[in-house]
Design an enzyme around this catalytic site. Structure first.
Site, PDB file in Angstrom:
ATOM      1  CB  SER A 115      -1.702  -7.936  -5.122  1.00  0.00           C
ATOM      2  OG  SER A 115      -0.565  -7.359  -4.556  1.00  0.00           O
ATOM      3  CG  ASP A 124      -3.081   1.988  -0.788  1.00  0.00           C
ATOM      4  OD1 ASP A 124      -4.044   2.239  -0.047  1.00  0.00           O
ATOM      5  OD2 ASP A 124      -2.475   0.890  -0.714  1.00  0.00           O
ATOM      6  N   GLY A 150      -7.229  -4.287  -1.806  1.00  0.00           N
ATOM      7  CA  GLY A 150      -7.520  -5.445  -0.967  1.00  0.00           C
ATOM      8  C   GLY A 150      -6.522  -5.514   0.161  1.00  0.00           C
ATOM      9  CD  GLU A 194      -1.596   0.502  -4.977  1.00  0.00           C
ATOM     10  OE1 GLU A 194      -1.428  -0.456  -5.761  1.00  0.00           O
ATOM     11  OE2 GLU A 194      -2.312   0.430  -3.967  1.00  0.00           O
ATOM     12  CG  ASP A 197       1.335  -1.288  -4.009  1.00  0.00           C
ATOM     13  OD1 ASP A 197       1.784  -0.183  -3.634  1.00  0.00           O
ATOM     14  OD2 ASP A 197       0.518  -1.957  -3.335  1.00  0.00           O
ATOM     15  CE  LYS A 243      -1.025  -3.955  -5.372  1.00  0.00           C
ATOM     16  NZ  LYS A 243      -1.997  -3.174  -4.599  1.00  0.00           N
ATOM     17  CG  LEU A 244       4.675  -7.128 -11.296  1.00  0.00           C
ATOM     18  CD1 LEU A 244       5.927  -6.981 -12.168  1.00  0.00           C
ATOM     19  CD2 LEU A 244       4.398  -8.598 -11.000  1.00  0.00           C
ATOM     20  CE  LYS A 245       1.675  -5.364  -2.479  1.00  0.00           C
ATOM     21  NZ  LYS A 245       1.166  -4.110  -1.926  1.00  0.00           N
ATOM     22  CG  ASN A 253       2.829  -1.339  -0.228  1.00  0.00           C
ATOM     23  OD1 ASN A 253       2.954  -2.363  -0.899  1.00  0.00           O
ATOM     24  ND2 ASN A 253       1.652  -0.941   0.227  1.00  0.00           N
ATOM     25  CE  LYS A 266      -5.192  -1.431  -0.023  1.00  0.00           C
ATOM     26  NZ  LYS A 266      -3.805  -1.230   0.471  1.00  0.00           N
TER      27      LYS A 266
HETATM   28  O1  NPG Z   1      -5.572  -8.847  -2.795  1.00  0.00           O
HETATM   29  O2  NPG Z   1      -6.170  -8.632  -0.728  1.00  0.00           O
HETATM   30  C1  NPG Z   1      -5.354  -8.488  -1.636  1.00  0.00           C
HETATM   31  C2  NPG Z   1      -4.031  -7.849  -1.304  1.00  0.00           C
HETATM   32  C3  NPG Z   1      -3.625  -6.792  -2.271  1.00  0.00           C
HETATM   33  O3  NPG Z   1      -1.393  -6.045  -2.414  1.00  0.00           O
HETATM   34  C4  NPG Z   1      -2.424  -6.044  -1.788  1.00  0.00           C
HETATM   35  N1  NPG Z   1      -2.562  -5.385  -0.642  1.00  0.00           N
HETATM   36  O4  NPG Z   1      -0.505  -2.570  -0.152  1.00  0.00           O
HETATM   37  O5  NPG Z   1      -2.325  -2.851  -1.214  1.00  0.00           O
HETATM   38  C5  NPG Z   1      -1.435  -3.278  -0.485  1.00  0.00           C
HETATM   39  C6  NPG Z   1      -1.481  -4.707  -0.020  1.00  0.00           C
HETATM   40  C7  NPG Z   1      -1.594  -4.908   1.452  1.00  0.00           C
HETATM   41  C8  NPG Z   1      -1.673  -6.177   1.951  1.00  0.00           C
HETATM   42  C9  NPG Z   1      -1.628  -3.872   2.330  1.00  0.00           C
HETATM   43  C10 NPG Z   1      -1.753  -6.408   3.292  1.00  0.00           C
HETATM   44  C11 NPG Z   1      -1.719  -4.102   3.678  1.00  0.00           C
HETATM   45  C12 NPG Z   1      -1.781  -5.362   4.143  1.00  0.00           C
END
Ligand code: NPG
Length: 367
Positions: free
Chosen positions: A135, A238, A290, A213, A188, A161-163, A190, A262
């Site tokens: 990510s 998610d 993750g 996502e 992603d 995966k690009l935020k 969020n 998750k």
């Molecule tokens: O590889 O552990 C990892 C992080 C992957 O992008 C990732 N997690 O929104 O999925 C998500 C994000 C996240 C990170 C969400 C921290 C919440 C806290």
């Protein structure tokens, strides 16, 4: 098994680089570890709640509080405890799934260690290694992003995966596609968009993404169903998927065609497996998310990701993606894969010196 005590341990680990998402920037991982001590064995669980209630309503101080005041005492009252009893014993308490997951995982780990059984086998894993994605956070410039993506591809990651967020979406996807060709790519959001952004999000369609996502609010399941009719990129949920029941409803409503699992978000590995099973029954692929886990949480996620329905690479990156020094023997990428732990329970132990070095407090709850 009877619980005799629970340790709540707070740790603070610096991240190798800041991790920016639409809901904030993390520079340190301040996590809560749960260690249960029982008549049979000890077990570990990692709570994925963050410092603030930004990804979801949970946050780490609240998780510690609810574990201390409600969950640990409720489990202490169970005479013959096993992991399957944890959910029912805590069912009267609403929410707090990340806290419940940490405690259930610790009990499951203790139970499996006592019986000499690995978590992967217990959950129904069918692979001995899992393909890994990474990510990539929001960056200050496209140049910085391309350097980061190039570095991860060189390390062997099999999916990027690009935020994204409004103002950082189409251009970064286009730049990565132009530079790196047909690499497996997904985005992603969020929850950063609303359904009125459908036309804008349809600009992602030509890039052949694996999925987008959680574009919309976690409660906007119908909005996702509407968006799915307006864009071609498959929608993955998610934040909205908090249980197997929520997964079944979202699938039935046409709100998603892929689900990110998750364990922390859904209350533990047993509910995560139920979501996997619901998705397999509906022909919906899943992948393992993750939440910046240390080696403890990572080990358990890798076991889950080895189940047959996990058809896409997960956010199961190597320890070095986030940490210079992990609290377990680090997970290192081998040809884009991580090995599924084979030892009993979650299959890894914290390294005493490394754990002590990052511990900021410990609290012993005698039961
Ligand atoms: O590889 O552990 C990892 C992080 C992957 O992008 C990732 N997690 O929104 O999925 C998500 C994000 C996240 C990170 C969400 C921290 C919440 C806290």
């Amino acid at each position: 098994m009877k619980l005799t005590g629970v340790e709540l341990r707070r740790i603070s680990l610096p991240l190798v680089s800041p991790f920016r998402t639409s809901f904030g920037t993390e520079t340190t991982r301040d996590a809560l570890l749960v260690r249960v001590v029982s008549t049979e064995a000890e077990g570990w669980g990692e709570c994925v709640a963050m410092t603030g209630p930004l990804y979801s309503s949970e946050y780490v101080d609240a998780a510690a509080d609810v574990l201390r005041r409600f969950f640990a005492p409720a489990l202490a009252a169970v005479e013959r405890l096993s992991a399957v009893e944890v959910g029912p014993a805590l069912a009267k308490f609403h929410g707090h799934r990340m806290a419940k997951a940490a405690l259930e995982t610790a009990v499951l780990d203790a139970e499996l260690r006592a019986e000499g059984r690995p978590l992967a086998r217990e959950l129904g894993a069918v692979h001995d290694r899992v393909p890994c994605g990474v990510s990539v956070g929001i960056m200050d410039s496209l140049g910085e992003l391309l350097d980061a993506v190039g570095g991860y591809l060189d390390e062997g990651y099999l999916r990027i995966k690009l935020k994204i967020q409004p103002g950082w979406d189409i251009a970064p996807v286009q730049a990565v596609r132009e530079r790196f060709g047909d690499v497996l790519l997904q985005v992603d959001a969020n929850t950063a968009y609303s359904v009125s952004d459908a036309r804008h999000l349809s600009l992602l369609d030509p890039f052949g993404l694996l999925l987008i996502e959680q574009p919309l609010d976690e409660e906007d399941v119908l909005g996702h169903a509407e968006l799915a009719r307006q864009i071609k990129t498959p929608i993955c949920l998610d934040e909205s998927i908090t249980s197997a029941r929520a997964a079944a409803a979202a699938i039935t409503l046409g709100a998603c065609s892929i689900i990110n699992v998750k364990p922390g978000r859904v209350g533990g590995y047993l509910e995560a497996r139920r979501i996997h099973d619901v998705c397999v029954a509906h022909g919906i692929p899943v992948w393992c998310g993750g939440m910046l886990e240390t080696g403890l949480g990572r080990a358990a996620n890798i076991a889950l990701a080895a189940l047959p329905g996990f058809a896409l690479p997960g956010d199961t990156s190597a320890s070095s993606r986030y940490y210079q020094t992990d609290i377990t023997t680090p997970f290192t990428l081998q040809n884009g894969h991580l090995p599924v732990p084979t030892a009993a329970g979650i299959g890894v132990d914290p390294l005493p010196a490394e754990l002590a070095a990052v511990t900021t407090s410990t609290e012993w709850l005698a039961l």
